[in-house]
Design an enzyme around this catalytic site. Structure first.
Site, PDB file in Angstrom:
ATOM      1  N   GLY A  25       1.105  -1.232  -0.057  1.00 40.46           N
ATOM      2  CA  GLY A  25      -0.056   0.014  -0.061  1.00 40.46           C
ATOM      3  C   GLY A  25       0.894   1.355   0.036  1.00 40.46           C
ATOM      4  O   GLY A  25       0.648   2.248  -0.803  1.00 40.46           O
ATOM      5  N   LYS A  32      15.855 -16.647  -3.505  1.00 41.88           N
ATOM      6  CA  LYS A  32      15.012 -17.849  -4.068  1.00 41.88           C
ATOM      7  C   LYS A  32      13.729 -17.522  -3.844  1.00 41.88           C
ATOM      8  O   LYS A  32      12.806 -17.898  -4.603  1.00 41.88           O
ATOM      9  CB  LYS A  32      15.760 -19.243  -3.124  1.00 41.88           C
ATOM     10  CG  LYS A  32      15.067 -20.137  -3.942  1.00 41.88           C
ATOM     11  CD  LYS A  32      15.393 -20.726  -5.517  1.00 41.88           C
ATOM     12  CE  LYS A  32      16.701 -21.367  -5.167  1.00 41.88           C
ATOM     13  NZ  LYS A  32      17.134 -21.579  -6.781  1.00 41.88           N
ATOM     14  N   CYS A  82     -15.934  12.149  17.286  1.00 44.15           N
ATOM     15  CA  CYS A  82     -17.229  11.136  17.289  1.00 44.15           C
ATOM     16  C   CYS A  82     -17.649  10.600  18.623  1.00 44.15           C
ATOM     17  O   CYS A  82     -18.276  11.337  19.186  1.00 44.15           O
ATOM     18  CB  CYS A  82     -17.070  10.250  16.083  1.00 44.15           C
ATOM     19  SG  CYS A  82     -18.502   9.487  15.331  1.00 44.15           S
ATOM     20  N   LEU A  83     -17.468   9.510  18.889  1.00 45.08           N
ATOM     21  CA  LEU A  83     -17.701   9.069  20.077  1.00 45.08           C
ATOM     22  C   LEU A  83     -17.167  10.017  21.404  1.00 45.08           C
ATOM     23  O   LEU A  83     -17.635  10.106  22.214  1.00 45.08           O
ATOM     24  CB  LEU A  83     -17.220   7.528  20.490  1.00 45.08           C
ATOM     25  CG  LEU A  83     -17.588   6.913  21.629  1.00 45.08           C
ATOM     26  CD1 LEU A  83     -19.190   6.597  21.759  1.00 45.08           C
ATOM     27  CD2 LEU A  83     -17.013   5.838  21.926  1.00 45.08           C
ATOM     28  N   MET A 104     -16.564  13.278  21.193  1.00 45.02           N
ATOM     29  CA  MET A 104     -17.535  14.348  21.321  1.00 45.02           C
ATOM     30  C   MET A 104     -18.715  14.021  22.129  1.00 45.02           C
ATOM     31  O   MET A 104     -19.166  14.570  23.034  1.00 45.02           O
ATOM     32  CB  MET A 104     -18.308  14.720  19.868  1.00 45.02           C
ATOM     33  CG  MET A 104     -19.274  15.855  20.107  1.00 45.02           C
ATOM     34  SD  MET A 104     -19.906  15.936  18.409  1.00 45.02           S
ATOM     35  CE  MET A 104     -21.258  17.189  18.856  1.00 45.02           C
ATOM     36  N   HIS A 161     -15.168  13.050  11.522  1.00 46.26           N
ATOM     37  CA  HIS A 161     -13.579  12.193  11.542  1.00 46.26           C
ATOM     38  C   HIS A 161     -12.831  13.166  10.613  1.00 46.26           C
ATOM     39  O   HIS A 161     -12.390  12.854   9.660  1.00 46.26           O
ATOM     40  CB  HIS A 161     -13.663  10.951  11.157  1.00 46.26           C
ATOM     41  CG  HIS A 161     -14.233   9.932  11.942  1.00 46.26           C
ATOM     42  ND1 HIS A 161     -13.880   9.407  12.877  1.00 46.26           N
ATOM     43  CD2 HIS A 161     -15.591   9.652  12.034  1.00 46.26           C
ATOM     44  CE1 HIS A 161     -14.546   8.788  13.648  1.00 46.26           C
ATOM     45  NE2 HIS A 161     -15.642   8.594  12.885  1.00 46.26           N
ATOM     46  N   GLU A 214      -9.676  13.287  11.041  1.00 43.76           N
ATOM     47  CA  GLU A 214      -8.331  12.772  10.827  1.00 43.76           C
ATOM     48  C   GLU A 214      -8.383  12.428   9.460  1.00 43.76           C
ATOM     49  O   GLU A 214      -7.113  11.983   8.716  1.00 43.76           O
ATOM     50  CB  GLU A 214      -8.084  11.850  11.920  1.00 43.76           C
ATOM     51  CG  GLU A 214      -8.939  10.351  11.956  1.00 43.76           C
ATOM     52  CD  GLU A 214     -10.324  10.584  12.536  1.00 43.76           C
ATOM     53  OE1 GLU A 214     -10.817  11.764  12.671  1.00 43.76           O
ATOM     54  OE2 GLU A 214     -10.981   9.737  12.875  1.00 43.76           O
TER      55      GLU A 214
HETATM   56  N1  GLN Z   1     -20.753   4.731  18.416  1.00 39.74           N
HETATM   57  C1  GLN Z   1     -21.072   6.077  18.053  1.00 39.74           C
HETATM   58  C2  GLN Z   1     -22.125   5.955  16.867  1.00 39.74           C
HETATM   59  O1  GLN Z   1     -22.520   5.341  16.375  1.00 39.74           O
HETATM   60  C3  GLN Z   1     -19.754   6.929  17.701  1.00 39.74           C
HETATM   61  C4  GLN Z   1     -19.335   6.308  16.417  1.00 39.74           C
HETATM   62  C5  GLN Z   1     -17.782   6.935  15.964  1.00 39.74           C
HETATM   63  O2  GLN Z   1     -17.031   7.101  16.903  1.00 39.74           O
HETATM   64  N2  GLN Z   1     -17.587   6.729  14.767  1.00 39.74           N
HETATM   65  O3  GLN Z   1     -22.773   7.310  17.006  1.00 39.74           O
END
Ligand code: GLN
Length: 547
Positions: free
Chosen positions: A18, A188, A380-381, A383, A519, A521
């Site tokens: 990759g 080899k 995400c989670l 937050m 996300h 990142e």
């Molecule tokens: N589990 C949480 C949701 O589905 C957060 C998902 C995540 O962090 N990508 O909303």
């Protein structure tokens, strides 16, 4: 019509196919060509979306909402070209398409076979967007000789045969093991791997040989002779300190030249390597170091948060500091006070995740960061946990929680400050979901825009008030708690354009505390660090000067 480079691997897996593909993409760009990279994976999962991060590393999400392999992350980080749904395919997807067509009667009653039906489906996939770029780089996952890989190898053989001569080349990665006892590199396994390829009709044009020791010219010549490859197309690939060295390192040993020679492109346009020289300069000339704690669940496997680790490195490059990221298992904070664990760090990051395990620990990490004025980035989670923390400890909703955890436990225990989203707007159409829907591909996925509040920290960080970021989640912060939380200092500074979905929260009167539902990142590049990561690392740098 594009030219095609098919990239395969042999001898062992995890050779860095990759990375080699991504670096080649960057080198072709440096010579003025446009590229697109593509991954063909032999496994039977329809996509990696439902695979455990322990199994497969991170799931990389594209703008158009595909859940793909983490290699697509490398491709984007090296070329800056946004991947699409059509840049990642697995055997599972191919078979599922073929079977679906069969059920529809699309094959007019014919007997369905691997050749031609499966191979045709693969070839159609390879050629999507053929007229858009100069080079299409297609990496075949796995190793030559794998049973699952055969239809893909057969398909690329046919594909090259059907195209005009000189339009497709094959690049093969192998390993030269070193025998300490005799002090020799062994060729080899490479010979056998190429033999295996040739037995299915594929002759490599370029051989990339991974080796921990310098490859003597004599061995290079031997590999060339026995594998029927030109000596200057036997490219050594040595271990690197940083993956971002790969473009310059591969350029030095002539990879891009060998590829252009194989296509007969002469004279080859001169490369402009300034982008990568600057990247290396920033990486190798850091002034000082900041320590960031990543409080998560999948801490044993670094690949599970690959893009976060990379984005932090980019944030460091933007600020000319080295970022030392350390992973802490959130569950520890359910038993122990986070203080002594987190005190040595200049910033705290709580990444995305699924399921309840470890979440109480993440909530305590967010509380620590908020109360102590430590820079915090919740993704995400991460937050959602920051919002639950504020709801419990600032707004007095003592049993605040996420519906995700109640669903998982099959019991109603929390006041759902974070709830299961069943209906939303994407572009100009409505999307609907049920709690009982399949797990695969049913989240709010891909790029969505957000509107940022003028004058907020996050608007300052982005230098903009309209942004677009990638999502991958089912649950959402409930807007009904907005006023209550804002009056306690947790501000909703980014919202979906229709104003219904909170996208960003930040703590007022805090040096740097931001939670984002998406996300960031996934969009960070070494040559274009994401503003949130650049800002977060800057805050960590400021914090490091304080202590
Ligand atoms: N589990 C949480 C949701 O589905 C957060 C998902 C995540 O962090 N990508 O909303």
């Amino acid at each position: 019509m594009a030219r095609y480079v098919f990239i395969t691997g042999g001898v062992v897996s995890s050779l860095g196919k990759g990375l080699a593909s991504a670096a080649l993409g960057a080198l072709l760009q440096a010579r003025g060509f446009s590229v697109r990279l593509r991954k063909l994976d032999p496994y039977l999962n329809v996509d990696p979306g439902t695979m455990s991060p322990f199994e497969h590393g991170e799931v990389f999400v594209t703008d158009d909402g595909a859940e793909t392999d983490l290699d697509l992350g490398h491709y984007e980080r090296f070329t800056g070209v946004s991947a699409r749904k059509t840049d990642s395919v697995s055997s599972g997807r191919i078979y599922s398409n073929v079977l679906e067509k069969e059920r529809r009667g699309a094959y007019l009653g014919k007997t369905i076979q691997v050749i031609p039906h499966v191979t045709n489906e693969i070839k159609d996939f390879i050629a999507v967007g053929d007229d858009e770029v100069d080079f299409m780089l297609c990496e075949i996952g796995g190793t030559v000789g794998d049973i699952e890989g055969l239809p893909f190898f057969e398909a690329i053989r046919q594909f090259a045969q059907e195209r005009p001569r000189g339009q497709c080349i094959f690049m093969h990665l192998t390993l030269l093991p070193y025998l300490a006892a005799s002090g020799e590199l062994k060729t080899k396994p490479t010979q056998h791997s190429v033999k295996e390829l040739r037995s299915i009709g594929l002759q490599p044009d370029v051989l990339v040989c991974r080796s921990e020791h310098p490859i003597p010219d004599k061995e290079r010549a031997k590999i060339a002779l026995f594998c029927n490859v030109r000596p200057d197309a036997v490219i050594p690939a040595y271990d690197l300190k940083s993956i971002y060295e790969a473009p310059l390192a591969y350029h030095r040993v002539g990879l891009d030249q060998a590829v252009l020679d194989a296509f007969g492109i002469s004279p080859a346009p001169k490369p402009d390597m300034t982008r990568w020289e600057d990247v290396m300069d920033r990486l190798t000339h850091a002034e000082g170091e900041v320590r960031v704690a990543i409080v998560g669940k999948y801490v044993q496997l670094e690949d599970a948060y690959k893009s976060i680790a990379e984005a932090l490195t980019h944030g460091g490059m933007a600020n000319r500091v080295k970022v030392r990221a350390e992973w802490i298992d959130a569950e520890i904070f359910e038993r122990e006070d986070p203080g002594p664990h987190l005190e040595p760090f200049h910033a705290i990051l709580v990444p995305g995740g699924f399921g309840e395990r470890g979440t109480e620990g993440k909530i305590r990490a967010a509380q620590y960061a908020r109360e102590k004025g430590i820079p915090y980035l919740g993704i995400c989670l991460g937050m959602q946990m920051a919002v639950i923390e504020a709801a419990r400890n600032l707004a007095g909703v003592g049993d605040a929680g996420s519906e995700e955890f109640d669903h998982e436990a099959g019991a109603k225990r929390f006041t759902p400050v974070v709830y299961h989203l069943k209906e939303w707007v994407q572009g100009n159409h409505r999307v609907e979901r049920k709690v009982t829907d399949d797990k695969g591909g049913t989240m709010r996925l891909g790029a969505y825009s957000a509107v940022l509040r003028e004058g907020s920290k996050v608007a300052e960080v982005y230098g903009a008030t309209e942004i677009e970021e990638r999502h991958r989640h089912r649950y959402e912060v409930d807007i009904r708690y907005r006023e209550q939380l804002e009056s306690c200092g947790l501000e909703f500074t980014g919202m979906s354009p229709d104003g219904r979905l909170p996208e960003i929260v930040e703590v007022k009167d805090h040096p740097w505390f931001i939670g984002v539902q998406f996300h960031p990142e996934l969009k960070s590049k070494p040559f274009a660090p994401h503003p949130l990561f650049a800002g977060f690392v800057k805050a960590a740098k400021d914090q490091s000067r304080l202590v």
